[in-house]
Design an enzyme around this catalytic site. Sequence first.
Site, PDB file in Angstrom:
ATOM      1  N   ASP A  85      34.355  36.585  45.276  1.00 42.76           N
ATOM      2  CA  ASP A  85      34.051  37.670  44.337  1.00 42.76           C
ATOM      3  C   ASP A  85      32.563  37.995  44.438  1.00 42.76           C
ATOM      4  OD1 ASP A  85      33.651  35.050  43.123  1.00 42.76           O
ATOM      5  OD2 ASP A  85      33.202  36.079  41.249  1.00 42.76           O
ATOM      6  N   GLU A 148      33.441  33.189  40.587  1.00 47.27           N
ATOM      7  CA  GLU A 148      32.156  32.539  40.315  1.00 47.27           C
ATOM      8  C   GLU A 148      31.238  33.410  39.479  1.00 47.27           C
ATOM      9  OE1 GLU A 148      28.035  31.312  40.650  1.00 47.27           O
ATOM     10  OE2 GLU A 148      28.833  33.159  41.457  1.00 47.27           O
TER      11      GLU A 148
END
Length: 457
Positions: A85, A148
């Site tokens: 991500d 994250e």
Amino acid sequence: MTLRERIESHLDELVACLQGVIQIPSVYADDDSGYPYGLAVHQSLEYMLKAAGDLGFQTWNMDNQLGWCEYGEGEEMVAVLGHLDVVPEGDGWTVPPYGGVVKDGRIYGRGTMDDKGPLVAALYALLAIKEAGIPLKRRVRILFGLNEETGSADMKYYNANGGEAPVMGFTPDGEYPVINGEKGLITEGFRCELKQSGALKLTEITGGAAHNIVPDYAKARFACDPELAAQLCALEAEKICCTATEDGLLVEAFGVSAHGGTPEQGVNAIGRLFLFLDRLPLEGDLKKAVSLIAGRIGLEWNGESLGVAMRDEVSGEFTFNLGVVRGDETGLEVKLSYRYPVTKSFEQCGPQVRAAFEEAGFVQTMIIHKKGLYVSPDSDLIRKLLTVYADCTGLPTFPKSIGGGTYAKMLPNVVAFGPVFPGDEVREHKADEYMELSRLADNATIMAEAILALAGQ
Ligand SMILES: [Zn+2]
């Protein structure tokens, strides 16, 4: 053939693989795709699992929360933890943020540094080991995290649902030489209701953008009669600007912005504003709230007047940042964060901070506590990683302690190792994020050697 030579022989494929995943704009989205972090994030996982499978690795998808590939055999497992991500692209790009453009020996795009580049490099590091046929005594698992940047719910899911804990490992989502200490981090919010009386009434207060940034500007508006406004405008204070307005008074405070983990490098405009407000003829709830923030925080960043100043040799001082204030006639809200040294605990600061606010009429609205991390410099893990780094780069080695939190906190026995080299420009989360192709090869080589050091015979 050395591992470095093997990696260089695959550099074109590595770059092509990275380009492909950069072209998937895997920013967290609360969409109706049914995937926990949105369709694009899911596509980035599918892409990497396919890439790993095509290189001959076995792959897993854990309920679309995250995935991994594995190589080797053995009871024990060594982890390389990264994430697919990315943060939103933001403004200011001179190349397409999701183009994966290669020019002048660099690859550009959101995620090239944080953290797709390092993950693809890790995959080719593992390929080099596989091709060289070097036997390993432990399995190696490259984890493709998906959340994250917005809360690490992926790794919480992994840990809560029987995800295997590594015996040791690293996350290439920090910096070299190695980060062996991360302070404990608390983010907290407080609110107090205001029933105002008196000649000076607060109508608006604002300052700051986030709990972890030292604010450089804050302002408060008051309703009062023009005579009082004129009188207060005559008060003098450094970096404070008072202006009479149509219905009262505007007070502005100026500071110097900095990262919330290093508040000593900034000057907190909210603290400065409250120090000035404390000199005004306020009454009741408002007076109490202002006095607390002025008297026990003010421009301090070390928690001294809150009674929680402390330090240790390894990671330095306790640090405190009052990041956000918002309010109107009816109430006042603050958001703050503080970090305690790696050998200290939440119990040595959390209750004291909360009690100080509660005494002044505030109630806690939220709290997030990320525990500190500390791995001894004498441990096997740190010694091996530093030896690899020294052998590969010839650069001086030292374990490093930081104020912030990395992905390493999400798995036991894992520390942040790379991908940023000392002295290199910080590019993650910025416009024109890039990685030099040579740095991709450097990272892949260092990771291959690190995997061997941790998992080899
Ligand atoms: Zn990252």
